[in-house]
Motif scaffolding. Sequence first.
Motif: not given
Length: 415
Positions: A120, A123-124, A139, A295
Amino acid sequence: MATQQGHQAEDATKKQRTFLGYLALMGPAFVVGAWQFGPGNLTTAVQAGSRFDYTLVWVIAVSTILMIFFTDMSVRLGIATPTSLITSIKEHLGRPFGVLAGFGVFGITLMFSVGNAVGSGLGLSLVFGGSPVLWTVVCTAAVALVLAFRNVYGIVEKALLVIVALMAVAFVASAVVAQPDWYRALEGAIPSLPAGSEILVVALVGTNFSINAAFYASYGIKEHKRTRTDYRDITLVDTIPGIVAPGIMTALVILVSASVLGQTGGEATSIGALASIFEPLAGPGGSMLFALGLSGAAFSSMIANATAGGTMLSDAMGRGAKAGSPAARIVTGVILSFGLIITLSFQSSPVGLIVIAQSLTVLIAPLLGVLLIIMSNKTAVMGELRNKWWHNLFAVVGLVTIVASSVRLITLLLG
């Protein structure tokens, strides 16, 4: 007479089913699919494509087929049993088995939580920039907020259906841009074991043939109060597409990895590295597509993983089999916290951490597989939904596969 009336009621139910009625049956298997299709799944798929080209596509194909059969067993158990699956195991096989199953699933969710937390943040950070660690915290807090609502399962299910749809668009678009060699991809469906691929194959099996996720399908069926007349339609609109979708997306990740690296001459052992290599081929948009897919996978898997672990451990402890029960909420918080703490403590090698964590899940999965098979063959429990011979054939193949993976993992770790 009663039997005839039962058949008439079943026929009436089928005739009255509308398009929206079919859509309403979708959900439980997609939650299962979202759980198994997480950052660990993507990371191992990227490594498979980057290190071994198209040759490990067959692992995804076999895992998906086996996953359908085990999810189907869980769905039928959810329909047939008057109580939750773990409670039914306690009643028919003894309390120790039910408790062991609940704690076993809880252990698996702890392992998955590590990959979800790492993925997470990564990805973000690829989408919005900034520190992956900061985004991991953000997240995790967002997931905790989602799971704080009263109707936890209903919210989770709807959110995951949307996220899975968006991920499918992202990965299909990525595959179109990457233009993989489809002939070689088909050749990859023929089983082979390249030198040095053993631990990666075990990790792929652990993430794509996720018995713990299949185990949870029965809880979604119970939440919806599905009946025996719903079974055939559930299979067609939920079980099969819900499990096939993540299988196809995982295969696409392998194809994109192999194709992009083949065209650019780069190397990648992580999603982040692949996204950066993808950019020269497809531009910033292509890189962003892949990052958005990661994400979505991280967020969806984090939600489903924490919800399932909390629900089943609560059930094992006799504290309720609902996602919104107080005990389930507490355990859910523990799972999220564990993933966050481990991620913050081991920042030096997140990819290796994900692969090891996913591989370890196959050590607990055999127990869950045995319990599903035993319960699905009990006539007193299942009635006409009891396993047929072909169910048991694929169940045995799946069990042998997961046991062999466990043995191989132990050998590799000790060696």
